[in-house]
Design a protein around this motif. Sequence first.
Motif, PDB file in Angstrom:
ATOM      1  N   ASP A   1      -6.084  -0.379   2.193  1.00  0.00           N
ATOM      2  CA  ASP A   1      -4.765  -0.452   2.833  1.00  0.00           C
ATOM      3  C   ASP A   1      -3.668  -0.785   1.830  1.00  0.00           C
ATOM      4  O   ASP A   1      -2.552  -0.265   1.920  1.00  0.00           O
ATOM      5  CB  ASP A   1      -4.786  -1.486   3.953  1.00  0.00           C
ATOM      6  CG  ASP A   1      -5.475  -0.980   5.215  1.00  0.00           C
ATOM      7  OD1 ASP A   1      -5.585   0.254   5.380  1.00  0.00           O
ATOM      8  OD2 ASP A   1      -5.912  -1.816   6.035  1.00  0.00           O
TER       9      ASP A   1
ATOM     10  N   GLY B   1       5.919  -0.104  -8.714  1.00  0.00           N
ATOM     11  CA  GLY B   1       6.100   0.033  -7.273  1.00  0.00           C
ATOM     12  C   GLY B   1       6.377  -1.321  -6.639  1.00  0.00           C
ATOM     13  O   GLY B   1       6.781  -2.276  -7.292  1.00  0.00           O
ATOM     14  N   LYS B   2       6.113  -1.409  -5.330  1.00  0.00           N
ATOM     15  CA  LYS B   2       6.375  -2.658  -4.621  1.00  0.00           C
ATOM     16  C   LYS B   2       5.407  -3.774  -5.003  1.00  0.00           C
ATOM     17  O   LYS B   2       5.678  -4.947  -4.737  1.00  0.00           O
ATOM     18  CB  LYS B   2       6.333  -2.414  -3.116  1.00  0.00           C
ATOM     19  CG  LYS B   2       4.994  -1.960  -2.575  1.00  0.00           C
ATOM     20  CD  LYS B   2       5.016  -1.758  -1.063  1.00  0.00           C
ATOM     21  CE  LYS B   2       5.851  -0.564  -0.684  1.00  0.00           C
ATOM     22  NZ  LYS B   2       5.789  -0.307   0.793  1.00  0.00           N
TER      23      LYS B   2
ATOM     24  N   LYS C   1      -8.591   6.963   6.860  1.00  0.00           N
ATOM     25  CA  LYS C   1      -8.073   6.208   5.717  1.00  0.00           C
ATOM     26  C   LYS C   1      -8.836   6.531   4.428  1.00  0.00           C
ATOM     27  O   LYS C   1      -8.333   6.274   3.339  1.00  0.00           O
ATOM     28  CB  LYS C   1      -8.154   4.705   5.992  1.00  0.00           C
ATOM     29  CG  LYS C   1      -7.179   4.196   7.033  1.00  0.00           C
ATOM     30  CD  LYS C   1      -7.314   2.684   7.199  1.00  0.00           C
ATOM     31  CE  LYS C   1      -6.295   2.140   8.190  1.00  0.00           C
ATOM     32  NZ  LYS C   1      -6.404   0.666   8.343  1.00  0.00           N
TER      33      LYS C   1
ATOM     34  N   LEU D   1       1.270   3.403  -2.612  1.00  0.00           N
ATOM     35  CA  LEU D   1       1.570   4.773  -3.023  1.00  0.00           C
ATOM     36  C   LEU D   1       2.097   5.631  -1.876  1.00  0.00           C
ATOM     37  O   LEU D   1       2.414   6.806  -2.082  1.00  0.00           O
ATOM     38  CB  LEU D   1       0.320   5.434  -3.624  1.00  0.00           C
ATOM     39  CG  LEU D   1      -0.276   4.754  -4.858  1.00  0.00           C
ATOM     40  CD1 LEU D   1      -1.423   5.595  -5.410  1.00  0.00           C
ATOM     41  CD2 LEU D   1       0.773   4.529  -5.924  1.00  0.00           C
ATOM     42  N   ASP D   2       2.163   5.038  -0.685  1.00  0.00           N
ATOM     43  CA  ASP D   2       2.648   5.748   0.494  1.00  0.00           C
ATOM     44  C   ASP D   2       1.847   7.030   0.714  1.00  0.00           C
ATOM     45  O   ASP D   2       2.379   8.144   0.811  1.00  0.00           O
ATOM     46  CB  ASP D   2       4.136   6.074   0.356  1.00  0.00           C
ATOM     47  CG  ASP D   2       4.749   6.562   1.672  1.00  0.00           C
ATOM     48  OD1 ASP D   2       4.180   6.243   2.731  1.00  0.00           O
ATOM     49  OD2 ASP D   2       5.781   7.268   1.632  1.00  0.00           O
ATOM     50  N   VAL D   3       0.524   6.857   0.783  1.00  0.00           N
ATOM     51  CA  VAL D   3      -0.388   7.976   1.031  1.00  0.00           C
ATOM     52  C   VAL D   3      -1.224   7.667   2.264  1.00  0.00           C
ATOM     53  O   VAL D   3      -1.465   6.497   2.595  1.00  0.00           O
ATOM     54  CB  VAL D   3      -1.311   8.235  -0.183  1.00  0.00           C
ATOM     55  CG1 VAL D   3      -0.507   8.703  -1.382  1.00  0.00           C
ATOM     56  CG2 VAL D   3      -2.117   6.979  -0.535  1.00  0.00           C
ATOM     57  N   PRO D   4      -1.700   8.701   2.978  1.00  0.00           N
ATOM     58  CA  PRO D   4      -2.477   8.448   4.192  1.00  0.00           C
ATOM     59  C   PRO D   4      -3.913   8.008   3.931  1.00  0.00           C
ATOM     60  O   PRO D   4      -4.532   7.370   4.792  1.00  0.00           O
ATOM     61  CB  PRO D   4      -2.442   9.800   4.912  1.00  0.00           C
ATOM     62  CG  PRO D   4      -2.287  10.805   3.811  1.00  0.00           C
ATOM     63  CD  PRO D   4      -1.418  10.132   2.778  1.00  0.00           C
TER      64      PRO D   4
ATOM     65  N   ARG E   1      -2.913   2.434  -0.085  1.00  0.00           N
ATOM     66  CA  ARG E   1      -2.201   3.381   0.777  1.00  0.00           C
ATOM     67  C   ARG E   1      -0.735   2.985   0.918  1.00  0.00           C
ATOM     68  O   ARG E   1       0.174   3.828   0.860  1.00  0.00           O
ATOM     69  CB  ARG E   1      -2.863   3.437   2.159  1.00  0.00           C
ATOM     70  CG  ARG E   1      -4.250   4.081   2.149  1.00  0.00           C
ATOM     71  CD  ARG E   1      -4.947   3.954   3.513  1.00  0.00           C
ATOM     72  NE  ARG E   1      -4.170   4.580   4.581  1.00  0.00           N
ATOM     73  CZ  ARG E   1      -3.622   3.909   5.589  1.00  0.00           C
ATOM     74  NH1 ARG E   1      -3.776   2.581   5.668  1.00  0.00           N
ATOM     75  NH2 ARG E   1      -2.939   4.542   6.515  1.00  0.00           N
ATOM     76  N   ASP E   2      -0.510   1.696   1.100  1.00  0.00           N
ATOM     77  CA  ASP E   2       0.854   1.212   1.250  1.00  0.00           C
ATOM     78  C   ASP E   2       1.641   1.327  -0.057  1.00  0.00           C
ATOM     79  O   ASP E   2       2.806   1.740  -0.062  1.00  0.00           O
ATOM     80  CB  ASP E   2       0.824  -0.241   1.722  1.00  0.00           C
ATOM     81  CG  ASP E   2       2.215  -0.839   1.846  1.00  0.00           C
ATOM     82  OD1 ASP E   2       2.993  -0.366   2.687  1.00  0.00           O
ATOM     83  OD2 ASP E   2       2.528  -1.771   1.067  1.00  0.00           O
TER      84      ASP E   2
END
Length: 577
Positions: A293, A561-562, A331, A299-302, A296-297
């Motif tokens: 998770d 990134g974040k 996921k 890299l903003d990928v599903p 995914r968050d």
Amino acid sequence: MSDETTTMTGPEDWQHWALVMARANQMLLEAWADSLGKARQMPGLGLAQPPVDASDPMQWMSAGAEAWSKGLEGWSQMLGQYASAGEARDRRFGSPEWRENPLFDTVRQSYLAISDKLLGTVEEIEGIDDKARDRLRFATRGFVDAMSPANFLATNPEVMKRTLDTRGENLLAGLRNMLTDIQRGQVTQSPDGAFELGRNLAVTPGKVVYETPLFQLIHYAPSTPEVLGTPLVIFPPWINRFYILDLTPEKSFVKWTIDQGVSLFMVSWKSADESIRDIAMDDYAAAQAEAIDVIRDLLDVPSVHAIGYCVAGTTLAATLAWLAAKGEADKVASATFFTAQVDFEDPGDLKLFVGDETMATLKQLTAEDGVLDGRVMAATFNLLRGRDLIWNYVVNNYLMGNDPPPFDLLHWNGDVTNLPGEWHRDYLDRLYRQNLLVKPGAISIRGVPIDLGRIETPAYVQAGREDHIAPAGSVWKLTRTLKGPTRFVLAGSGHIAGVVNPPAANKYQYWTNNGAPASLDEFVAGATEHKGSWWPDWIEWLNGLDGKTVKAEGARIPGDGKRKAIEDAPGRYVRTR
């Protein structure tokens, strides 16, 4: 031995050897005194009191000679029973002295004949079940390896020659090595100082971008202008350090994968201490889901691709089943399993270490702080290959008095990790003893019953032909358990070398079968052999699932990134014992 070997001819020689014995005795006494000072005996030696008078070197020599004579008497009786054996390619007897000297040639051949006879007898015994035969076979093989004449000074011509040539200095060096290892609680398989994390091991650039009390998440820097859109996360086994997949740069699976254009993340597990003594299987599965998770968050990928190695692969299967039960299977875009088992009906020789006595011992070992010392697991794995991982070093380190040659893989092998004691016993009980993981609903993750039969994630399953920890036949069963498309690859070599096999090395081979074999035997019978590493086959499979790429910029750069960088790879968790 040759006629030119040094002999003792005068009083000066005897005086020298007496001094050698006295120095050796002094080393033993100092170690014994140190053990008393720590209010414990030295493991393995049981030196509750000095064995002989420290002031009398001749008494020390006589005691040793008497012990050797008794050993040789028993050896002679065995030699009389079996006259000879056929030639065998065995590196323990690779030195020419074993064949050029008639006495040692007889010792060698007789030992091999006796070994064959003992091992053959195990297969001929009637009236015992398969489990009992497996235990007897393992014990007999261990006994045969331990009693090799190569393991003893008095029956190893190489050691005898070395002893005379160095005037006993090899034995003093070997004794020093042995006492050091006893204090460490481990056999030294690679010399101290030859390797260092961040210097010549685990040097692939990256940043730790996330951490919990249980793991750190490493994001590696891309080395290509574009990268695969779906990132990859590797879950290494927490019974070892993650850098088995990031050894020296020329052997690093991590570096090679990044160079193929993959956005790569690695989980680095914390070596257990009292702060995580109560960690259970649920927690490791939840940690895998958490890492997925976070990526995914970030890299903003599903979805992500995932790799699980050994026990982490077993847990990855549980995690996938848990996600499927919650409707979150999407996921994970694909799962790759390195030498991982889920069906423990026939897990190999490790099954011999899960009896009631072993479980009771493990409970006793972890009673004080809830943590199992990693050296216990290391010793168990070494026993599975005692000839290579124990007796080889007894001869080289203790008898020959040499330091072991630098070897990155064996440095890693000795870099042990501690385990949560309750988790380890639970894992052995529910998986190895009861085989519950493949029984639908028998195991729950966070209160959710799981069923591996619900996993439809595309899977790449790799097994090692000579794997003694996760036998190929046991790993194969994963392909019968999962319901999604699977690709099975059988690699040459074993549990480690079969995985860590970079293409540039051009070593070993692997087998594929594009048919629909129903068993491993059918797979092998119809398999195509390919020379070299299976890594290119795997990356081709991965790219074939979805080859879409994106530019290696923004959040694809560690720390940009974040999730800001916490520290440089390989991080501090991998350095913590």
